[in-house]
Design an enzyme around this catalytic site. Structure first.
Site, PDB file in Angstrom:
ATOM      1  N   PHE A   1      50.255  32.019   3.109  1.00 21.75           N
ATOM      2  CA  PHE A   1      50.378  30.570   2.948  1.00 21.75           C
ATOM      3  C   PHE A   1      49.862  29.798   4.146  1.00 21.75           C
ATOM      4  O   PHE A   1      49.506  28.632   4.024  1.00 21.75           O
ATOM      5  CB  PHE A   1      51.845  30.179   2.685  1.00 21.75           C
ATOM      6  CG  PHE A   1      52.715  30.199   3.914  1.00 21.75           C
ATOM      7  CD1 PHE A   1      52.823  29.092   4.742  1.00 21.75           C
ATOM      8  CD2 PHE A   1      53.437  31.332   4.264  1.00 21.75           C
ATOM      9  CE1 PHE A   1      53.611  29.096   5.883  1.00 21.75           C
ATOM     10  CE2 PHE A   1      54.235  31.353   5.394  1.00 21.75           C
ATOM     11  CZ  PHE A   1      54.323  30.240   6.216  1.00 21.75           C
TER      12      PHE A   1
ATOM     13  N   LYS B   1      43.882  36.548  -4.673  1.00 23.46           N
ATOM     14  CA  LYS B   1      45.273  36.246  -5.014  1.00 23.46           C
ATOM     15  C   LYS B   1      45.873  35.477  -3.835  1.00 23.46           C
ATOM     16  O   LYS B   1      46.291  36.051  -2.851  1.00 23.46           O
ATOM     17  CB  LYS B   1      46.064  37.539  -5.265  1.00 23.46           C
ATOM     18  CG  LYS B   1      47.295  37.375  -6.180  1.00 23.46           C
ATOM     19  CD  LYS B   1      48.383  36.427  -5.672  1.00 23.46           C
ATOM     20  CE  LYS B   1      49.180  37.028  -4.538  1.00 23.46           C
ATOM     21  NZ  LYS B   1      50.317  36.079  -4.130  1.00 23.46           N
TER      22      LYS B   1
ATOM     23  N   GLU C   1      51.491  31.861  -3.505  1.00 26.62           N
ATOM     24  CA  GLU C   1      52.006  30.964  -4.531  1.00 26.62           C
ATOM     25  C   GLU C   1      52.651  29.718  -3.934  1.00 26.62           C
ATOM     26  O   GLU C   1      52.994  28.779  -4.658  1.00 26.62           O
ATOM     27  CB  GLU C   1      53.008  31.697  -5.437  1.00 26.62           C
ATOM     28  CG  GLU C   1      54.239  32.241  -4.754  1.00 26.62           C
ATOM     29  CD  GLU C   1      54.061  33.633  -4.177  1.00 26.62           C
ATOM     30  OE1 GLU C   1      55.073  34.343  -4.032  1.00 26.62           O
ATOM     31  OE2 GLU C   1      52.910  34.010  -3.829  1.00 26.62           O
TER      32      GLU C   1
ATOM     33  N   CYS D   1      49.660  33.411  12.876  1.00 30.78           N
ATOM     34  CA  CYS D   1      49.780  34.761  13.423  1.00 30.78           C
ATOM     35  C   CYS D   1      49.181  34.834  14.819  1.00 30.78           C
ATOM     36  O   CYS D   1      49.436  35.783  15.554  1.00 30.78           O
ATOM     37  CB  CYS D   1      49.132  35.786  12.500  1.00 30.78           C
ATOM     38  SG  CYS D   1      47.340  35.662  12.403  1.00 30.78           S
TER      39      CYS D   1
END
Length: 498
Positions: free
Chosen positions: A148, A172, A175, A280
């Protein structure tokens, strides 16, 4: 309510299946829902990719590069709209959202040079009348599972190189903020990529497992937490795939006694708190060498942190906005409490922060800990929020050991005016990416990104020539055009070049 669906060739939409809420981090309200796909949805995407990929691979690299050039132009033309869409779902401020997109575009720029990057090797006269050459061939279908925190940059890191190399790609995205990846896929189609070359499937663990298990998908790239990265790596490799899985981080900033502390404070403010610490490559641990350095740094950090402006993501004056959702806010605040319980000194407490008019938003004020020790769980694990920890080191060797012995090895920085200390540190530290007076040492696009230890699983890094290697396989051809009549005298002897 808006429904965010897949981008699959010939797919009719999300139907009445499972859905997940997409929040507005500034208000806490649900702003959309995303359709969570199934293995059947993935099967449709794979079928479309299989139909499109051979023709795309047969397209010469220069023509594939032209699609990349056009895609870059379209993303730049839509920069403002993409940044606002990204910001509305993630919560990062608009300037940071544009940086997210721009860093992805830099890899697209690298992919525009794919004709040169795909050149193989050639040896004339390797033996009597024998030439040897190698070719880099696409794998077929690749997949990316993205987090995300960078909904534009990391997808472009993956699909830009993969598609330029001649592969079809199935993305992918998270979400939590799925809209920008959908828009990028639409722009890729507008840029001239054939239908089926870049598709987006929405979903959660069910979709991830379907990707990892599908026999037609040859390679998977993943970025996320370390536990899930390890799971993705193991399951994908067990299914015979090539896998690169980037995990978590706990990046350290070593501050030597000779460092420019004013510059260090400015760097730490952005590196620790920018994007609400949801990076990160954030710098959540600062290691001043010597108590004198630590005390002086702390004295300068406190007013700088207290002056940080937290605001809605559209506030041009805000340095950072809300975190992505309520669950993540609760997790970060839980880590702050853990630090208190472990005995660290909470100098600035960002919990309880509320923005007037946005009291239900997912905001966390900046927090600062001092006297954190390596045995504390809050130091050992990734907090992924606007929290900076001071870990005091008595000397250079101790400061060097801290990041070297930590379970994560993504990035590290040293702040110093001493060239010898910097050179020694860079050579000896057990971390994948090193900054010297650079707080966030993310390499430029034509180098590669990748950490060590539990920060990365797999042997190949993201983007640059490492990315080209990951998304291709080498075919080596040994050819001979004999003169005169065939000589079968050595037909049963292994060929040599003597």
């Amino acid at each position: 309510m808006r429904l965010i669906e897949h981008v699959i060739v010939g797919h009719a939409g999300g139907g009445a299946g499972r859905r997940s809420d997409v929040f507005d981090p500034n208000s806490g309200a649900v702003q959309a829902q995303v359709a969570l796909g199934t293995a059947a949805d993935l099967e449709r995407a794979v079928a479309a990719a299989q139909a499109a990929q051979p023709g795309w691979a047969a397209t010469n690299p220069q023509r594939r590069a032209r699609v990349m050039f056009r895609f870059k132009e379209l993303v730049e033309a839509n920069m403002d709209a993409l940044a606002h869409l990204l910001s509305a779902e993630h919560g990062k401020v608009i300037a940071d959202a544009k940086g997210d997109i721009q860093r992805g575009l830099e890899v697209i720029e690298f992919a525009c040079g794919i004709p040169h990057a795909l050149k193989g090797e050639y040896t004339q006269g390797a033996g009597p009348g024998i030439d040897v050459y190698s070719m880099r061939m696409p794998l077929g279908i690749g997949a990316g599972i993205t987090p995300f925190n960078f909904p534009a940059m990391i997808p472009m890191w993956m699909f830009g190189v993969a598609i330029a190399c001649g592969n079809a790609f199935i993305l992918k995205p998270s979400e939590r903020d799925p809209s920008v990846p959908v828009r990028l896929a639409e722009l890729m189609l507008e840029a001239g990529a054939p239908e089926g070359i870049l598709q987006v499937v929405q979903g959660d663990k069910e979709m991830v497992d379907a990707i990892l298990d599908h026999p037609a998908i040859g390679a998977v790239s993943f970025v996320g937490s370390s536990d899930i990265a390890h799971y993705v790596y193991q399951r994908g490799v067990a299914a015979g795939k090539r896998v690169q899985a980037m995990g978590g981080a706990k990046n350290h900033g070593i501050v030597m006694p000779d460092a420019d502390l004013d510059q260090v404070v400015a760097d730490l403010s952005g590196a620790a708190f920018g994007s609400a610490g949801e990076r990160c490559m954030a710098l959540p641990v600062v290691v001043p060498v010597g108590d004198k350095t630590a005390d002086a740094l702390r004295e300068k950090l406190i007013p700088a942190i207290e002056a940080l402006r937290v605001g809605v993501s559209t506030d041009a004056e805000a340095q950072y906005g809300p975190v992505v959702n309520a669950a993540h806010k609760a997790r970060v605040e839980g880590w702050i409490q853990t630090g208190v319980d472990e005995g660290a000194e909470l100098v600035i407490d960002g919990r309880g922060f509320q923005l007037q008019g946005h009291e239900q938003g997912f905001f966390i004020g900046p927090s600062l800990f001092d006297r954190v020790t390596p045995d504390m769980k809050s130091y050992q694990e990734e907090i992924f929020g606007p929290v900076l920890q001071i870990v005091r080191a008595p000397d250079f060797e101790t400061a060097l050991r801290l990041p070297s012995e930590h379970q994560y090895g993504n990035g590290v920085a040293i702040f110093t005016r001493n060239g010898h200390a910097a050179r020694e540190f860079a050579a000896r530290v057990n971390v994948g990416m090193v900054g010297i007076n650079v707080p966030i040492p993310v390499p430029v696009a034509y180098h590669s990104f990748g950490g060590w230890k539990r920060s990365a699983f797999g042997d190949t890094n993201q983007h640059g020539m490492e990315g080209v290697k990951f998304w291709t396989k080498v075919k080596t051809v040994t050819q001979r055009w004999p003169d005169g009549a065939p000589d079968g005298s050595n037909a049963f002897v292994i060929p040599t070049m003597g």
